[in-house]
Motif scaffolding. Structure first.
Motif, PDB file in Angstrom:
ATOM      1  N   UNK A  14       0.792  -1.171  -0.008  1.00  0.00           N
ATOM      2  CA  UNK A  14      -0.056  -0.172   0.100  1.00  0.00           C
ATOM      3  C   UNK A  14       0.862   1.237  -0.082  1.00  0.00           C
ATOM      4  N   UNK A  15       1.942   1.240   0.746  1.00  0.00           N
ATOM      5  CA  UNK A  15       2.892   2.252   1.013  1.00  0.00           C
ATOM      6  C   UNK A  15       3.588   2.596  -0.555  1.00  0.00           C
ATOM      7  N   UNK A  16       3.983   1.632  -1.201  1.00  0.00           N
ATOM      8  CA  UNK A  16       4.571   1.652  -2.259  1.00  0.00           C
ATOM      9  C   UNK A  16       3.901   2.216  -3.395  1.00  0.00           C
ATOM     10  N   UNK A  17       2.431   1.616  -3.317  1.00  0.00           N
ATOM     11  CA  UNK A  17       1.429   2.025  -4.285  1.00  0.00           C
ATOM     12  C   UNK A  17       0.856   3.684  -4.252  1.00  0.00           C
ATOM     13  N   UNK A  18       1.077   4.098  -2.904  1.00  0.00           N
ATOM     14  CA  UNK A  18       0.582   5.375  -2.720  1.00  0.00           C
ATOM     15  C   UNK A  18       1.843   6.229  -3.134  1.00  0.00           C
ATOM     16  N   UNK A  19       3.033   5.798  -2.781  1.00  0.00           N
ATOM     17  CA  UNK A  19       4.385   6.620  -3.200  1.00  0.00           C
ATOM     18  C   UNK A  19       4.117   6.853  -4.622  1.00  0.00           C
ATOM     19  N   UNK A  20       4.039   5.710  -5.535  1.00  0.00           N
ATOM     20  CA  UNK A  20       3.774   5.803  -7.025  1.00  0.00           C
ATOM     21  C   UNK A  20       2.694   6.785  -7.506  1.00  0.00           C
ATOM     22  N   UNK A  21       1.757   6.769  -6.526  1.00  0.00           N
ATOM     23  CA  UNK A  21       0.516   7.881  -6.841  1.00  0.00           C
ATOM     24  C   UNK A  21       1.097   9.056  -6.769  1.00  0.00           C
ATOM     25  N   UNK A  22       1.823   9.442  -5.660  1.00  0.00           N
ATOM     26  CA  UNK A  22       2.261  10.959  -5.432  1.00  0.00           C
ATOM     27  C   UNK A  22       3.208  11.222  -6.685  1.00  0.00           C
ATOM     28  N   UNK A  23       4.302  10.248  -6.952  1.00  0.00           N
ATOM     29  CA  UNK A  23       5.073  10.446  -8.064  1.00  0.00           C
ATOM     30  C   UNK A  23       4.621  10.710  -9.283  1.00  0.00           C
ATOM     31  N   UNK A  24       3.535  10.270  -9.862  1.00  0.00           N
ATOM     32  CA  UNK A  24       2.791  10.118 -10.858  1.00  0.00           C
ATOM     33  C   UNK A  24       2.234  11.444 -10.865  1.00  0.00           C
ATOM     34  N   UNK A  25       1.416  11.874  -9.872  1.00  0.00           N
ATOM     35  CA  UNK A  25       0.956  13.507  -9.959  1.00  0.00           C
ATOM     36  C   UNK A  25       1.854  14.352  -9.854  1.00  0.00           C
ATOM     37  N   UNK A  26       2.989  14.121  -9.319  1.00  0.00           N
ATOM     38  CA  UNK A  26       4.024  15.312  -9.213  1.00  0.00           C
ATOM     39  C   UNK A  26       4.686  15.491 -10.409  1.00  0.00           C
ATOM     40  N   UNK A  27       4.997  14.287 -11.075  1.00  0.00           N
ATOM     41  CA  UNK A  27       5.791  14.339 -12.380  1.00  0.00           C
ATOM     42  C   UNK A  27       4.956  14.743 -13.524  1.00  0.00           C
ATOM     43  N   UNK A  28       3.678  14.615 -13.099  1.00  0.00           N
ATOM     44  CA  UNK A  28       2.622  14.745 -14.529  1.00  0.00           C
ATOM     45  C   UNK A  28       2.904  13.480 -15.469  1.00  0.00           C
ATOM     46  N   UNK A  29       3.694  12.533 -15.049  1.00  0.00           N
ATOM     47  CA  UNK A  29       3.799  11.267 -15.839  1.00  0.00           C
ATOM     48  C   UNK A  29       2.293  10.330 -15.876  1.00  0.00           C
ATOM     49  N   UNK A  30       2.243   9.970 -17.092  1.00  0.00           N
ATOM     50  CA  UNK A  30       1.069   9.151 -17.407  1.00  0.00           C
ATOM     51  C   UNK A  30       1.699   8.057 -17.970  1.00  0.00           C
ATOM     52  N   UNK A  31       1.200   6.574 -17.600  1.00  0.00           N
ATOM     53  CA  UNK A  31       1.927   5.408 -18.110  1.00  0.00           C
ATOM     54  C   UNK A  31       1.425   5.093 -19.641  1.00  0.00           C
ATOM     55  N   UNK A  32       2.436   4.889 -20.407  1.00  0.00           N
ATOM     56  CA  UNK A  32       2.153   4.619 -21.757  1.00  0.00           C
ATOM     57  C   UNK A  32       0.952   3.734 -22.006  1.00  0.00           C
ATOM     58  N   UNK A  33       0.541   3.938 -23.095  1.00  0.00           N
ATOM     59  CA  UNK A  33      -0.998   3.207 -23.552  1.00  0.00           C
ATOM     60  C   UNK A  33      -0.192   1.842 -24.034  1.00  0.00           C
ATOM     61  N   UNK A  34      -1.018   0.706 -23.632  1.00  0.00           N
ATOM     62  CA  UNK A  34      -0.421  -0.643 -23.900  1.00  0.00           C
ATOM     63  C   UNK A  34      -1.663  -1.368 -23.970  1.00  0.00           C
ATOM     64  N   UNK A  35      -1.434  -2.297 -25.189  1.00  0.00           N
ATOM     65  CA  UNK A  35      -2.494  -3.541 -25.724  1.00  0.00           C
ATOM     66  C   UNK A  35      -2.751  -4.310 -24.189  1.00  0.00           C
ATOM     67  N   UNK A  36      -1.763  -4.748 -23.466  1.00  0.00           N
ATOM     68  CA  UNK A  36      -1.836  -5.417 -22.263  1.00  0.00           C
ATOM     69  C   UNK A  36      -1.529  -4.568 -21.039  1.00  0.00           C
ATOM     70  N   UNK A  37      -2.372  -4.005 -20.521  1.00  0.00           N
ATOM     71  CA  UNK A  37      -2.570  -3.159 -19.294  1.00  0.00           C
ATOM     72  C   UNK A  37      -2.374  -3.935 -18.445  1.00  0.00           C
ATOM     73  N   UNK A  38      -2.955  -4.936 -17.953  1.00  0.00           N
ATOM     74  CA  UNK A  38      -3.167  -5.679 -16.688  1.00  0.00           C
ATOM     75  C   UNK A  38      -1.611  -6.345 -16.630  1.00  0.00           C
ATOM     76  N   UNK A  39      -0.944  -6.513 -17.671  1.00  0.00           N
ATOM     77  CA  UNK A  39       0.590  -7.000 -17.506  1.00  0.00           C
ATOM     78  C   UNK A  39       1.414  -5.936 -17.152  1.00  0.00           C
ATOM     79  N   UNK A  40       1.082  -4.638 -17.546  1.00  0.00           N
ATOM     80  CA  UNK A  40       2.009  -3.490 -17.113  1.00  0.00           C
ATOM     81  C   UNK A  40       1.718  -3.374 -15.500  1.00  0.00           C
TER      82      UNK A  40
END
Length: 398
Positions: A14-40
């Motif tokens: 949970x802590x790691x996931x929330x940290x990733x959420x903070x980094x995604x918002x802070x960096x403005x990063x959006x994961x690349x679109x992919x045909x296999x999102x669940x694998x990503x």
């Protein structure tokens, strides 16, 4: 607290996931679109499970000096089953590329350039950090001959394919990286097998690619005896065929499929103490086939934050061992680490989780992604160089 309680593991995820959420918002990063999102989305969680697995090993290692699987099916499967699924991801994606190239020629040069630029740059950084740690632990003294040190280092540069060597006389050098390097030769094995597998997938290959592939596979089978680790790659190939069935993809997206995957993993935990056997590999394959086809575990794996975390999976996987070593050996000291209660120990690991995610984010942003962006450039350069070399030889013959 029981040192093998699942509660700290869940908290760390949970802590790691929330940290990733903070980094995604802070960096403005959006994961690349992919045909296999669940694998990503799966990748990041697998890497985190390996981190938790090795953290549990460290808990006992500082107390006993023995590096072995933790005495818990849950914590053992966190590492072993996760690596098995990493192997499935590799074979699923790359065998899938061959299936998509049926009747077409495969650009082998570009494919192998992409693999080198994906794997090698961060690996070299990790080797540099490991070497620095080795010399710090040996008081920056040369404790073996220069030639012996160079030979041992060469084994590490070759991904420990031929053997895992201690460096500069430091016993159990592999502990510095938590031994994660062992899986990379198997990844390279699969990449080397692709020209041969292209025949079965219906893609066009060349005699040169086949010859090189067979030669490298002969070397692999001459030195590698742990063939049980090849089974997960077959699971990924099965998944590459299964996802091409529209009815199966439709079923995989239902809540029942998510429940089925969770029940399968629960059954593995209840019936087996480790993942290195064919029965477990078979059950994990069933779960993986569903995830590859779109089973998202009630939205978790397809969530943008999970996929953002997945971008950092390779960094988490390679860097967490050195981070654990640094904290246990240098920040706390092994004696102090051994004196921690289970609650205090897991609190330390939980505090490490955000820092590990930030390290992996920096690795992806400044090492991995820039390197991967150069695939086309280096492919063109190598193609030009090969043509130039061939042309020069023809002129000399003429």
């Amino acid at each position: 607290m029981d040192p093998l309680s699942p509660i700290p593991a869940l908290a760390i995820l949970v802590i790691a996931w929330l940290t990733a959420a903070f980094l995604m918002r802070a960096s403005g990063g959006v994961p690349d679109s992919s045909r296999f999102e669940t694998i990503d989305g799966l990748r990041g969680f697998l890497a985190l499970l390996v981190f938790i697995h090795h953290a549990s090993i460290w808990y006992f290692y500082v107390r006993t000096g023995a590096w072995r699987a933790p005495p818990s099916p849950l914590f053992t499967h966190m590492g072993e089953a996760a690596v098995n699924m990493f192997f499935m991801i590799t074979s699923f994606l790359f065998y899938g590329k061959l299936l998509a190239s049926r009747g077409k020629a495969v650009d082998w040069l570009r494919m192998y350039v992409s693999r080198v630029l994906r794997i090698v740059p961060l690996y070299l950084v990790v080797l540099a950090l490991m070497t620095l740690a080795v010399f710090a632990a040996t008081d920056f003294e040369l404790r073996v001959g220069a030639m012996a040190l160079a030979k041992d280092m060469l084994h590490w540069l070759l991904f420990t394919f031929f053997s895992t060597r201690d460096l500069n006389g430091l016993s159990q050098t592999f502990v510095i990286t938590a031994g994660v390097v062992w899986s990379l030769p198997f990844e390279w094995f699969f990449y080397f097998s692709l020209p041969l597998l292209a025949i079965f997938a219906g893609a066009r290959t060349t005699w040169l690619a086949l010859g090189v592939s067979l030669a490298l596979l002969i070397v692999f089978f001459t030195y590698e005896k742990r063939l049980i680790h090849l089974a997960p790659f077959l699971g990924g190939i099965v998944a590459a065929y299964a996802v091409r069935n529209a009815n199966f993809r439709k079923w995989a997206k239902t809540p029942g499929a998510s429940l089925g995957c969770l029940l399968l993993y629960s059954g593995v935990l209840a019936m087996w103490s480790g993942s290195h056997n064919l029965a477990v590999t078979g059950l994990l394959t069933i779960a993986f086939v569903h995830i590859a086809a779109g089973t998202n575990l009630y939205g978790l794996l397809s969530h943008p934050i999970s996929r953002f975390l997945g971008d950092m999976a390779y960094g988490i996987y390679l860097l967490h061992g050195i981070f654990l070593y640094f904290v246990m050996q240098w920040v706390l000291g092994r004696g102090a680490a051994a004196g921690l209660s289970a609650l205090a120990y897991w609190a330390v690991i939980a505090a490490m989780a955000p820092m590990l995610i930030m390290m992996a984010f920096a690795s992806y942003k400044f090492i991995e992604r820039p390197s991967m962006s150069r695939v086309d450039v280096w492919s063109r350069r190598l193609r030009w160089l090969s043509r130039l070399t061939i042309g020069a030889r023809l002129r000399r013959v003429g």
